[in-house]
Design a protein around this motif. Sequence first.
Motif, short mmCIF file in Angstrom:
data_model
loop_
_atom_site.label_atom_id
_atom_site.label_comp_id
_atom_site.label_asym_id
_atom_site.label_seq_id
_atom_site.Cartn_x
_atom_site.Cartn_y
_atom_site.Cartn_z
N MET A 26 0.83 -1.21 0.00
CA MET A 26 0.00 0.00 0.00
C MET A 26 0.86 1.26 0.00
O MET A 26 0.56 2.22 -0.72
CB MET A 26 -0.95 0.00 1.19
CG MET A 26 -2.04 -1.04 1.08
SD MET A 26 -3.32 -1.01 2.37
CE MET A 26 -2.47 -0.54 3.84
N MET A 27 1.93 1.27 0.80
CA MET A 27 2.79 2.47 0.85
C MET A 27 3.47 2.71 -0.49
O MET A 27 3.56 3.85 -0.95
CB MET A 27 3.82 2.35 1.96
CG MET A 27 3.23 2.43 3.35
SD MET A 27 4.48 2.45 4.64
CE MET A 27 4.85 4.22 4.66
N ILE A 28 3.94 1.64 -1.13
CA ILE A 28 4.60 1.78 -2.44
C ILE A 28 3.57 2.21 -3.48
O ILE A 28 3.85 3.05 -4.34
CB ILE A 28 5.31 0.47 -2.83
CG1 ILE A 28 6.44 0.17 -1.84
CG2 ILE A 28 5.86 0.56 -4.26
CD1 ILE A 28 6.97 -1.25 -1.91
N SER A 29 2.37 1.67 -3.41
CA SER A 29 1.30 2.04 -4.35
C SER A 29 0.95 3.52 -4.26
O SER A 29 0.52 4.12 -5.24
CB SER A 29 0.04 1.22 -4.07
OG SER A 29 0.25 -0.13 -4.31
N ASP A 30 1.11 4.09 -3.07
CA ASP A 30 0.78 5.50 -2.86
C ASP A 30 1.87 6.46 -3.35
O ASP A 30 1.66 7.68 -3.34
CB ASP A 30 0.53 5.78 -1.37
CG ASP A 30 -0.79 5.19 -0.89
OD1 ASP A 30 -1.66 4.88 -1.74
OD2 ASP A 30 -0.96 5.05 0.34
N PHE A 51 18.98 -0.34 6.27
CA PHE A 51 17.75 0.31 5.79
C PHE A 51 17.43 -0.23 4.40
O PHE A 51 18.29 -0.80 3.72
CB PHE A 51 17.89 1.84 5.74
CG PHE A 51 18.70 2.35 4.59
CD1 PHE A 51 18.11 2.66 3.37
CD2 PHE A 51 20.07 2.51 4.71
CE1 PHE A 51 18.87 3.11 2.30
CE2 PHE A 51 20.84 2.96 3.65
CZ PHE A 51 20.24 3.27 2.44
N ALA A 52 16.21 -0.03 4.01
CA ALA A 52 15.77 -0.32 2.65
C ALA A 52 14.92 0.86 2.20
O ALA A 52 14.20 1.45 3.01
CB ALA A 52 14.97 -1.61 2.59
N SER A 53 15.04 1.22 0.93
CA SER A 53 14.21 2.30 0.42
C SER A 53 13.67 1.94 -0.96
O SER A 53 14.28 1.17 -1.70
CB SER A 53 15.00 3.61 0.35
OG SER A 53 16.03 3.52 -0.61
N VAL A 54 12.53 2.52 -1.27
CA VAL A 54 11.92 2.38 -2.59
C VAL A 54 11.60 3.80 -3.06
O VAL A 54 10.96 4.56 -2.33
CB VAL A 54 10.62 1.54 -2.52
CG1 VAL A 54 9.98 1.44 -3.91
CG2 VAL A 54 10.87 0.17 -1.94
N ALA A 55 12.08 4.14 -4.25
CA ALA A 55 11.86 5.49 -4.79
C ALA A 55 11.33 5.40 -6.21
O ALA A 55 11.71 4.51 -6.98
CB ALA A 55 13.17 6.28 -4.77
N VAL A 56 10.47 6.34 -6.55
CA VAL A 56 9.91 6.43 -7.90
C VAL A 56 10.99 6.92 -8.85
O VAL A 56 11.71 7.88 -8.56
CB VAL A 56 8.71 7.41 -7.92
CG1 VAL A 56 8.20 7.63 -9.33
CG2 VAL A 56 7.60 6.92 -7.01
N LEU A 57 11.11 6.26 -9.99
CA LEU A 57 12.04 6.70 -11.04
C LEU A 57 11.32 7.59 -12.04
O LEU A 57 10.14 7.36 -12.35
CB LEU A 57 12.62 5.49 -11.78
CG LEU A 57 13.53 4.57 -10.96
CD1 LEU A 57 13.86 3.31 -11.75
CD2 LEU A 57 14.79 5.32 -10.57
N ASP A 58 12.02 8.60 -12.56
CA ASP A 58 11.43 9.51 -13.54
C ASP A 58 10.93 8.78 -14.78
O ASP A 58 9.89 9.13 -15.35
CB ASP A 58 12.44 10.57 -13.98
CG ASP A 58 12.75 11.56 -12.88
OD1 ASP A 58 11.92 11.72 -11.96
OD2 ASP A 58 13.83 12.17 -12.92
#
Length: 109
Positions: A26-30, A51-58
Motif C-alpha cells: 500500500m505504501m509503495i502504491s501511494d 535500511f531499505a528504500s523504494v523510490a519512484v524513477l522519472d
Amino acid sequence: MGAQYYGAGSENGDRIDDPSEDALYMMISDLNDSDNTFVVVQPDEDDPVWFASVAVLDEGGYEIVRRDTSRNEHEVTTATGINDIARDLTMWLAARHLSGRPTRQVSEF
C-alpha cells in the motif's frame, strides 16, 4: 510508542510500525513523482545499521536500495512490479537482526 522492530515512513509523512507485506504494498502504491517519491524502512533505533528504500524513477518503475553495514551489503536494483517489491522487501527484512527480537534456535535431533 514506536515500532517493536522497524518502521516504514514515506516522504508525505505516513508511517507504519512493523509493516506487513500488504502494508508495504500500500505504501509503495501511494508513491508518485511529485510529493511522495520514496518509502524508507529501518529499525527504530538511534543509529540503524540497515535500511531499505523504494523510490519512484522519472522514467517509470522504482529504484530499490538495500543496505546493511553489519553484513557489508549494498544493493541497488530497479523493478516495476509492486507485488514483487513488497514480497522481496518482506523477505529481506525478515533476515535482518533486530534488537529485541528473539534469535532463531536450531536444535539437532
